[in-house]
Write an enzyme that holds these catalytic residues in place. Structure first.
Site, PDB file in Angstrom:
ATOM      1  NE  ARG A 130      33.411  30.258  36.344  1.00 56.23           N
ATOM      2  CZ  ARG A 130      33.763  30.700  35.699  1.00 56.23           C
ATOM      3  NH1 ARG A 130      34.421  31.075  34.654  1.00 56.23           N
ATOM      4  NH2 ARG A 130      32.562  31.588  34.912  1.00 56.23           N
ATOM      5  CD  GLU A 167      33.350  39.011  28.916  1.00 56.84           C
ATOM      6  OE1 GLU A 167      34.001  38.043  29.749  1.00 56.84           O
ATOM      7  OE2 GLU A 167      34.048  38.857  28.013  1.00 56.84           O
TER       8      GLU A 167
HETATM    9  O1  LIG Z   1      37.681  39.912  35.859  1.00 54.34           O
HETATM   10  P1  LIG Z   1      35.750  40.183  35.666  1.00 54.34           P
HETATM   11  O2  LIG Z   1      35.084  40.839  34.928  1.00 54.34           O
HETATM   12  O3  LIG Z   1      34.745  40.556  37.077  1.00 54.34           O
HETATM   13  O4  LIG Z   1      34.977  38.843  35.601  1.00 54.34           O
HETATM   14  C1  LIG Z   1      35.599  37.569  36.097  1.00 54.34           C
HETATM   15  C2  LIG Z   1      34.542  37.059  36.997  1.00 54.34           C
HETATM   16  O5  LIG Z   1      33.850  36.371  36.378  1.00 54.34           O
HETATM   17  C3  LIG Z   1      33.582  34.525  36.477  1.00 54.34           C
HETATM   18  O6  LIG Z   1      32.822  34.429  37.614  1.00 54.34           O
HETATM   19  P2  LIG Z   1      30.969  34.622  37.032  1.00 54.34           P
HETATM   20  O7  LIG Z   1      31.037  35.600  38.049  1.00 54.34           O
HETATM   21  O8  LIG Z   1      30.899  34.757  35.698  1.00 54.34           O
HETATM   22  O9  LIG Z   1      30.738  33.726  38.573  1.00 54.34           O
HETATM   23  P3  LIG Z   1      30.909  32.180  38.541  1.00 54.34           P
HETATM   24  O10 LIG Z   1      31.930  31.881  38.925  1.00 54.34           O
HETATM   25  O11 LIG Z   1      29.593  31.943  39.786  1.00 54.34           O
HETATM   26  O12 LIG Z   1      30.324  31.569  37.518  1.00 54.34           O
HETATM   27  C4  LIG Z   1      35.483  34.534  36.976  1.00 54.34           C
HETATM   28  O13 LIG Z   1      35.319  33.095  37.682  1.00 54.34           O
HETATM   29  C5  LIG Z   1      35.565  35.051  37.545  1.00 54.34           C
HETATM   30  O14 LIG Z   1      35.690  35.537  39.010  1.00 54.34           O
HETATM   31  N1  LIG Z   2      35.043  34.882  28.790  1.00 57.32           N
HETATM   32  C1  LIG Z   2      34.545  34.321  30.476  1.00 57.32           C
HETATM   33  N2  LIG Z   2      35.475  32.848  30.399  1.00 57.32           N
HETATM   34  C2  LIG Z   2      34.792  32.853  31.692  1.00 57.32           C
HETATM   35  N3  LIG Z   2      34.539  33.074  32.604  1.00 57.32           N
HETATM   36  C3  LIG Z   2      34.520  33.847  32.749  1.00 57.32           C
HETATM   37  N4  LIG Z   2      33.814  35.348  33.584  1.00 57.32           N
HETATM   38  C4  LIG Z   2      34.025  36.502  32.474  1.00 57.32           C
HETATM   39  N5  LIG Z   2      34.464  36.695  31.490  1.00 57.32           N
HETATM   40  C5  LIG Z   2      34.500  35.378  30.945  1.00 57.32           C
END
Ligand SMILES: O=P(O)(O)OC[C@H]1O[C@H](OP(=O)(O)OP(=O)(O)O)[C@H](O)[C@@H]1O
Ligand SMILES: Nc1ncnc2[nH]cnc12
Length: 243
Positions: A130, A167
């Site tokens: 994202r 998370e």
């Molecule tokens: O602060 P944190 O606990 O590290 O989590 C935050 C990350 O989690 C989500 O990405 P995700 O890993 O779900 O990947 P995606 O964007 O490919 O769905 C979000 O877009 C952040 O990059």
């Molecule tokens: N609660 C949440 N919503 C969207 N993206 C996430 N990445 C980690 N935690 C998330």
């Protein structure tokens, strides 16, 4: 009207004249709680005054009279929250609804551009996936290069990598060797900070090659997860806090 993107990009993307740089920051300082629209969620959001924004808003140069920026509330209300996705207990902050709202999306980019232009930033590092949405328009507008921080085995060249925990799982982040030079100044962009593991990994990658992290910037913070504490000395700037 001001053209946000450099001339080689479509002239159709135009922004209203930016407010003075300080109005954004003071807006956070004065903000009161707001709620997501009911068809999205009952999760409350409040405008957030995080790390660097708080520090900057204490600086008299960075304050205004009314301290209100209506763009933030609109951005917050455009974000949908999906309970129990991708697994039970997770309140998923879905920015795809922000992307559908052309004004909220444009304002999101504008707020970051107003904050970072003219600060000698040559690198906008975006975290997959994202951060790839918000990072490139910011990079183009401030005249910086965009550096993708990718999931493993996606980059074809020589990479350096960092593992991190999420998370809801663990992952690894990679960056091309040679994408950045020692001494460059970077911001790191993502949609959201939860536990902070992702941004901390991005910071480690860039600092390993001698890049200065000016700030990490996210649209959303989940403050209960205390991700900011994982960022060391790197400041964090966010638009919306989800409580
Ligand atoms: O602060 P944190 O606990 O590290 O989590 C935050 C990350 O989690 C989500 O990405 P995700 O890993 O779900 O990947 P995606 O964007 O490919 O769905 C979000 O877009 C952040 O990059
Ligand atoms: N609660 C949440 N919503 C969207 N993206 C996430 N990445 C980690 N935690 C998330």
């Amino acid at each position: 009207m001001q053209t946000l993107i450099s001339p080689f990009v479509s002239h159709s993307l135009r922004l209203a004249p930016p407010l003075p740089r300080n109005s954004l920051l003071n807006n956070y300082h004065q903000a009161s709680p707001i709620r997501l629209s009911s068809h999205f969620s009952t999760t409350s959001l409040r405008l957030f005054n995080s790390g660097a924004a708080a520090a900057a808003s204490r600086d008299s140069e960075m304050t205004t009279e009314d301290g209100k920026d209506p763009r933030i509330a609109k951005i917050a209300s455009s974000i949908r929250v999906i309970p129990d996705f991708p697994k039970p207990g997770i309140m998923f902050q879905d920015i795809t609804t922000l992307l559908l709202d052309t004004e909220a999306f444009k304002d999101t980019i504008a707020l970051f551009v107003e904050r970072y232009q003219g600060r000698g930033i040559s690198v906008v590092a975006g975290v997959e996936a994202r951060g790839f949405i918000f990072g490139p328009p910011i990079a183009l507008a401030i005249g910086a290069k965009f550096v993708p921080m990718r999931k493993p085995k996606k980059l074809p060249g020589k990479v350096i990598s960092e593992e991190y925990s999420l998370e809801y799982g663990t992952d690894k982040m990679e960056m091309h060797v040679g994408a950045v030079e020692p001494g460059e100044r970077a911001i790191i962009i993502d949609d959201l900070i939860a536990t902070g593991g992702t941004l901390a990994a991005a910071i480690r990658l860039l600092e390993r090659v001698g890049v200065k992290i000016v700030e990490c910037a996210c649209v959303i913070e989940l403050p209960e997860l205390k991700g900011k504490e994982k960022l060391g000395d790197a400041p964090l700037f966010v638009l919306v806090s989800s409580a």
